[in-house]
Design a protein around this motif. Structure first.
Motif, PDB file in Angstrom:
ATOM      1  N   GLY A 308       0.792  -1.227   0.000  1.00 65.01           N
ATOM      2  CA  GLY A 308       0.000   0.000   0.000  1.00 65.01           C
ATOM      3  C   GLY A 308       0.823   1.275   0.000  1.00 65.01           C
ATOM      4  N   PHE A 309       2.019   1.221  -0.620  1.00 67.98           N
ATOM      5  CA  PHE A 309       2.795   2.455  -0.804  1.00 67.98           C
ATOM      6  C   PHE A 309       1.957   3.413  -1.674  1.00 67.98           C
ATOM      7  CE2 PHE A 309       6.001   5.097  -2.841  1.00 67.98           C
ATOM      8  CZ  PHE A 309       6.782   5.451  -1.743  1.00 67.98           C
ATOM      9  N   PRO A 310       2.069   4.735  -1.467  1.00 67.07           N
ATOM     10  CA  PRO A 310       1.259   5.658  -2.277  1.00 67.07           C
ATOM     11  C   PRO A 310       1.408   5.363  -3.781  1.00 67.07           C
ATOM     12  CG  PRO A 310       2.419   6.855  -0.572  1.00 67.07           C
ATOM     13  CD  PRO A 310       2.884   5.427  -0.478  1.00 67.07           C
ATOM     14  N   GLY A 311       0.283   5.292  -4.465  1.00 67.36           N
ATOM     15  CA  GLY A 311       0.310   5.045  -5.912  1.00 67.36           C
ATOM     16  C   GLY A 311       0.322   3.569  -6.271  1.00 67.36           C
ATOM     17  N   GLU A 312       0.288   2.648  -5.283  1.00 72.90           N
ATOM     18  CA  GLU A 312       0.318   1.212  -5.604  1.00 72.90           C
ATOM     19  C   GLU A 312      -1.041   0.787  -6.156  1.00 72.90           C
ATOM     20  OE1 GLU A 312       2.014  -2.418  -3.060  1.00 72.90           O
ATOM     21  OE2 GLU A 312      -0.107  -2.073  -2.652  1.00 72.90           O
ATOM     22  N   THR A 313      -1.099   0.533  -7.474  1.00 71.26           N
ATOM     23  CA  THR A 313      -2.361   0.122  -8.098  1.00 71.26           C
ATOM     24  C   THR A 313      -2.554  -1.383  -7.911  1.00 71.26           C
ATOM     25  OG1 THR A 313      -1.191  -0.333 -10.135  1.00 71.26           O
ATOM     26  CG2 THR A 313      -2.128   1.878  -9.921  1.00 71.26           C
ATOM     27  N   ASP A 314      -3.753  -1.868  -8.325  1.00 74.85           N
ATOM     28  CA  ASP A 314      -3.984  -3.319  -8.268  1.00 74.85           C
ATOM     29  C   ASP A 314      -2.922  -4.040  -9.089  1.00 74.85           C
ATOM     30  OD1 ASP A 314      -6.123  -2.959  -6.645  1.00 74.85           O
ATOM     31  OD2 ASP A 314      -7.634  -3.094  -8.251  1.00 74.85           O
ATOM     32  N   LYS A 315      -2.555  -3.447 -10.236  1.00 72.91           N
ATOM     33  CA  LYS A 315      -1.561  -4.085 -11.111  1.00 72.91           C
ATOM     34  C   LYS A 315      -0.194  -4.161 -10.400  1.00 72.91           C
ATOM     35  CE  LYS A 315       0.797  -3.388 -15.541  1.00 72.91           C
ATOM     36  NZ  LYS A 315       2.033  -2.799 -15.045  1.00 72.91           N
ATOM     37  N   ASP A 316       0.184  -3.057  -9.731  1.00 70.22           N
ATOM     38  CA  ASP A 316       1.466  -3.069  -8.984  1.00 70.22           C
ATOM     39  C   ASP A 316       1.451  -4.153  -7.914  1.00 70.22           C
ATOM     40  OD1 ASP A 316       2.614  -0.816 -10.299  1.00 70.22           O
ATOM     41  OD2 ASP A 316       1.350   0.490  -9.077  1.00 70.22           O
ATOM     42  N   PHE A 317       0.308  -4.257  -7.207  1.00 73.63           N
ATOM     43  CA  PHE A 317       0.244  -5.268  -6.153  1.00 73.63           C
ATOM     44  C   PHE A 317       0.325  -6.680  -6.757  1.00 73.63           C
ATOM     45  CE2 PHE A 317      -2.137  -8.348  -3.646  1.00 73.63           C
ATOM     46  CZ  PHE A 317      -1.278  -8.413  -2.556  1.00 73.63           C
ATOM     47  N   GLU A 318      -0.356  -6.884  -7.915  1.00 73.11           N
ATOM     48  CA  GLU A 318      -0.293  -8.215  -8.544  1.00 73.11           C
ATOM     49  C   GLU A 318       1.156  -8.553  -8.876  1.00 73.11           C
ATOM     50  OE1 GLU A 318      -2.622 -10.469  -8.545  1.00 73.11           O
ATOM     51  OE2 GLU A 318      -3.975  -8.951  -7.723  1.00 73.11           O
ATOM     52  N   GLU A 319       1.930  -7.552  -9.271  1.00 74.95           N
ATOM     53  CA  GLU A 319       3.347  -7.819  -9.586  1.00 74.95           C
ATOM     54  C   GLU A 319       4.093  -8.282  -8.332  1.00 74.95           C
ATOM     55  OE1 GLU A 319       3.573  -4.766 -13.379  1.00 74.95           O
ATOM     56  OE2 GLU A 319       4.896  -4.395 -11.682  1.00 74.95           O
ATOM     57  N   THR A 320       3.777  -7.662  -7.186  1.00 79.08           N
ATOM     58  CA  THR A 320       4.394  -8.101  -5.918  1.00 79.08           C
ATOM     59  C   THR A 320       3.952  -9.531  -5.611  1.00 79.08           C
ATOM     60  OG1 THR A 320       4.400  -5.846  -5.096  1.00 79.08           O
ATOM     61  CG2 THR A 320       4.592  -7.586  -3.448  1.00 79.08           C
ATOM     62  N   PHE A 321       2.645  -9.779  -5.758  1.00 83.00           N
ATOM     63  CA  PHE A 321       2.099 -11.108  -5.479  1.00 83.00           C
ATOM     64  C   PHE A 321       2.788 -12.154  -6.361  1.00 83.00           C
ATOM     65  CE2 PHE A 321      -0.935 -14.563  -5.713  1.00 83.00           C
ATOM     66  CZ  PHE A 321      -1.409 -14.652  -4.402  1.00 83.00           C
ATOM     67  N   ASN A 322       2.939 -11.828  -7.628  1.00 80.34           N
ATOM     68  CA  ASN A 322       3.512 -12.807  -8.566  1.00 80.34           C
ATOM     69  C   ASN A 322       4.982 -13.102  -8.277  1.00 80.34           C
ATOM     70  OD1 ASN A 322       1.092 -13.025  -9.796  1.00 80.34           O
ATOM     71  ND2 ASN A 322       1.537 -11.580 -11.459  1.00 80.34           N
ATOM     72  N   ILE A 323       5.745 -12.090  -7.950  1.00 80.91           N
ATOM     73  CA  ILE A 323       7.174 -12.345  -7.686  1.00 80.91           C
ATOM     74  C   ILE A 323       7.307 -13.120  -6.367  1.00 80.91           C
ATOM     75  CG2 ILE A 323       7.755 -10.144  -6.547  1.00 80.91           C
ATOM     76  CD1 ILE A 323      10.435 -10.285  -7.980  1.00 80.91           C
ATOM     77  N   PHE A 324       6.397 -12.851  -5.445  1.00 79.79           N
ATOM     78  CA  PHE A 324       6.371 -13.569  -4.167  1.00 79.79           C
ATOM     79  C   PHE A 324       6.102 -15.051  -4.434  1.00 79.79           C
ATOM     80  CE2 PHE A 324       5.097 -13.724   0.323  1.00 79.79           C
ATOM     81  CZ  PHE A 324       5.968 -12.796   0.827  1.00 79.79           C
ATOM     82  N   ASP A 325       5.172 -15.302  -5.337  1.00 77.46           N
ATOM     83  CA  ASP A 325       4.819 -16.677  -5.698  1.00 77.46           C
ATOM     84  C   ASP A 325       5.994 -17.349  -6.415  1.00 77.46           C
ATOM     85  OD1 ASP A 325       3.093 -18.779  -5.819  1.00 77.46           O
ATOM     86  OD2 ASP A 325       2.226 -18.184  -7.756  1.00 77.46           O
ATOM     87  N   GLU A 326       6.631 -16.575  -7.275  1.00 77.49           N
ATOM     88  CA  GLU A 326       7.716 -17.145  -8.093  1.00 77.49           C
ATOM     89  C   GLU A 326       8.959 -17.453  -7.239  1.00 77.49           C
ATOM     90  OE1 GLU A 326       8.854 -14.516 -11.291  1.00 77.49           O
ATOM     91  OE2 GLU A 326      10.781 -15.561 -11.526  1.00 77.49           O
ATOM     92  N   LEU A 327       9.350 -16.521  -6.379  1.00 80.79           N
ATOM     93  CA  LEU A 327      10.625 -16.689  -5.667  1.00 80.79           C
ATOM     94  C   LEU A 327      10.491 -17.556  -4.419  1.00 80.79           C
ATOM     95  CD1 LEU A 327      12.279 -13.166  -6.064  1.00 80.79           C
ATOM     96  CD2 LEU A 327      12.433 -15.147  -7.557  1.00 80.79           C
ATOM     97  N   LYS A 328       9.309 -17.726  -3.905  1.00 83.37           N
ATOM     98  CA  LYS A 328       9.078 -18.569  -2.713  1.00 83.37           C
ATOM     99  C   LYS A 328      10.055 -18.237  -1.585  1.00 83.37           C
ATOM    100  CE  LYS A 328       6.363 -22.127  -4.762  1.00 83.37           C
ATOM    101  NZ  LYS A 328       5.835 -21.124  -5.646  1.00 83.37           N
ATOM    102  N   PHE A 329       9.850 -17.050  -1.024  1.00 87.14           N
ATOM    103  CA  PHE A 329      10.721 -16.628   0.078  1.00 87.14           C
ATOM    104  C   PHE A 329      10.539 -17.552   1.274  1.00 87.14           C
ATOM    105  CE2 PHE A 329      10.123 -12.631  -2.275  1.00 87.14           C
ATOM    106  CZ  PHE A 329      11.454 -12.344  -2.508  1.00 87.14           C
ATOM    107  N   ASP A 330      11.640 -17.764   1.971  1.00 88.80           N
ATOM    108  CA  ASP A 330      11.600 -18.615   3.152  1.00 88.80           C
ATOM    109  C   ASP A 330      10.754 -17.975   4.250  1.00 88.80           C
ATOM    110  OD1 ASP A 330      12.698 -20.807   4.790  1.00 88.80           O
ATOM    111  OD2 ASP A 330      13.476 -19.100   5.925  1.00 88.80           O
ATOM    112  N   ASN A 331      10.835 -16.650   4.308  1.00 86.10           N
ATOM    113  CA  ASN A 331      10.031 -15.912   5.286  1.00 86.10           C
ATOM    114  C   ASN A 331       9.912 -14.482   4.784  1.00 86.10           C
ATOM    115  OD1 ASN A 331       8.529 -15.416   7.523  1.00 86.10           O
ATOM    116  ND2 ASN A 331      10.256 -15.318   8.947  1.00 86.10           N
TER     117      ASN A 331
END
Ligand code: SAM
Ligand code: SF4
Ligand code: F3S
Length: 437
Positions: A308-331
């Motif tokens: 929710g940084f200022p200006g974070e659109t749904d598309k920006d958030f989806e990009e965060t979601f997708n990289i999170f899914d792709e990289l599978k952070f340990d925590n």
């Protein structure tokens, strides 16, 4: 013996500072720490200001302490840390029950401040001192756990647009090599075998030895890992922009250096990273991530994300979601963006409403849980280095590099020992295994 109660909010650097304060008070005033605030003669609040919620925690704690002072007017109340430093004028004006106000730079002055207060009974305010001076007052206490932290640098020059730290801790400054190494030796003598090097950006560490030889973080890490008695060496936090191939090489080829790396990403959108002034893009971050992981499934990477940084659109958030899914952070520490007065993002338009921020947070947390389960399951059947922190009736309790709890039976080992464990199964997030001798 008189007693001191200290409450610490915020990061591990604040915890480290609180330890310095406690050790000085014990050494110079024979003040013993108590965990019960109602039993204390002195109350110290070491504050943080990284998000608004933590500011509120400080104010609510002070509300309780004000009431304690109404019943016991002899109690001495002190406030220090980032929130106290940034808002000293507010505390001077609005909290007459606070006796001593100091800052992250002046923690080592606590003994003098206390003596003067006892003599004069007048409010003491001391906010400025050369930042490295406090490291001359690092005294050891005798009760150490197997794991100890050491601050190697303070402050930050990066000025991410959302972050208060460059204002509260000031410009980046690295502690001298000799001072760090001598503290490391005393921690080892007192029984620590796991060390954590701390700094707002440890990867920016640089200094000169004997005013001539230039040293950087990879050198310091490598040098420290070779000191006898250290079984595991961790560091936090690192900035992706300073994460060089030289550093990655040292981490991968050194058994003592923890294979758990905390590499804050903050956002999966290049547009938001630019607005945050993070100075890298997603491609650069992924390149480092993959270089760390390549041919090495023992490397675990965790991260920080701001939602929710200022200006974070749904598309920006989806990009965060997708990289999170792709990289599978340990925590991951996932934070809701918090407006900090004085930072650049405070004045940015397009603030995201709370409902949206919360629903994004929920989605990302669910994905984090799934990823953690996936990583936990993938650890079964593999061998990991574990440091033992407790032994009861020949049952050893230890931690992997990525902070998973491991239980195994053995009677050959001592607390602090580093052993290789084959993980057999997991139950309730605890890993069970057997040692390979
Ligand atoms: N120096 C480290 C780095 O660059 O990643 C992080 C230090 S900061 C104290 C810890 C984390 O707090 C950051 O990584 C960021 O995710 C979070 N943070 C800082 N300011 C914030 C803000 N205004 N709102 C929400 N989270 C914030
Ligand atoms: Fe804050 Fe950015 Fe510095 Fe980290 S690098 S302490 S997030 S300004
Ligand atoms: Fe908080 Fe200051 Fe640490 S703002 S996170 S205590 S550097």
């Amino acid at each position: 013996m008189k007693k001191v109660y200290i409450k610490t909010l915020g990061c591990q650097i604040n915890e480290y500072d609180s330890n310095i304060i406690l050790n000085i008070l014990y050494r110079n005033h024979k003040l013993e720490e108590t965990l019960n605030m109602y039993d204390a003669d002195i109350l110290i609040l070491n504050t943080c200001s990284v998000r608004d919620k933590v500011d509120s925690k400080s104010l609510s704690e002070l509300g309780t302490w004000k009431k304690i002072k109404e019943y016991n007017s002899n109690i001495i109340i002190c406030i220090c840390g980032c929130f106290a430093y940034l808002n000293s004028k507010f505390f001077i004006k609005n909290t007459p029950f606070v006796d001593i106000i100091f800052s992250p730079k002046t923690i080592h002055e606590i003994s003098n401040m206390l003596t003067t207060f006892l003599e004069t009974k007048k409010k003491i305010i001391q906010l400025e001192a050369p930042i490295l001076e406090k490291f001359n007052y690092v005294y050891e206490n005798k009760t150490h756990s197997y794991s100890s932290s050491i601050t190697i640098m303070e402050g930050c020059n990066k000025f991410c647009t959302y972050c208060i730290v460059p204002f509260s801790r000031g410009k980046e400054i690295s502690r001298s090599f000799n001072s760090i190494i001598s503290e490391i030796y005393s921690k080892i003598i007192n029984g620590s075998s796991e060390l954590i090097l701390l700094g707002q950006n440890v990867t920016s560490y640089y200094n000169l030895i004997n005013n001539s030889k230039f040293i950087d973080f990879p050198f310091l890490l490598d040098y420290t890992s070779r000191i006898e008695g250290i079984n595991r060496l961790k560091f936090i936090s690192s900035h992706p922009s300073d994460f060089t191939s030289k550093l990655i090489d040292i981490i991968k080829n050194n058994e003592v250096i923890s294979k758990h790396i905390h590499l804050p990403l903050q956002s999966g959108s290049n547009k938001i990273l630019r607005l945050m002034n993070r100075s890298y893009d997603i491609k650069y971050y992924k390149d480092i991530f993959n270089e760390l992981k390549s041919n090495d499934n023992s490397i675990f990477i965790s991260t920080d994300i701001i939602i929710g940084f200022p200006g974070e659109t749904d598309k920006d958030f989806e990009e965060t979601f997708n990289i999170f899914d792709e990289l599978k952070f340990d925590n991951s520490y996932i934070y809701i963006y918090s407006d900090r007065p004085g930072t650049l993002s405070f004045n940015m338009a397009d603030k995201i409403n709370n409902i949206k921020k919360k629903s994004r947070l929920e989605r990302l947390n669910k994905l984090l849980d799934l990823n953690r389960k996936y990583i936990n399951n993938s650890m079964v059947g593999k061998i990991y280095r574990v440091i033992i922190y407790k032994i009861v009736n020949n049952i050893c309790f230890g931690k992997t590099d990525n902070n998973r709890s491991v239980v195994f039976k053995d009677h050959y080992f001592n607390v602090g020992k580093s052993v290789l464990i084959l993980i057999n199964h997991i139950s309730n997030n605890i890993f069970y295994g057997k040692s390979l001798k």
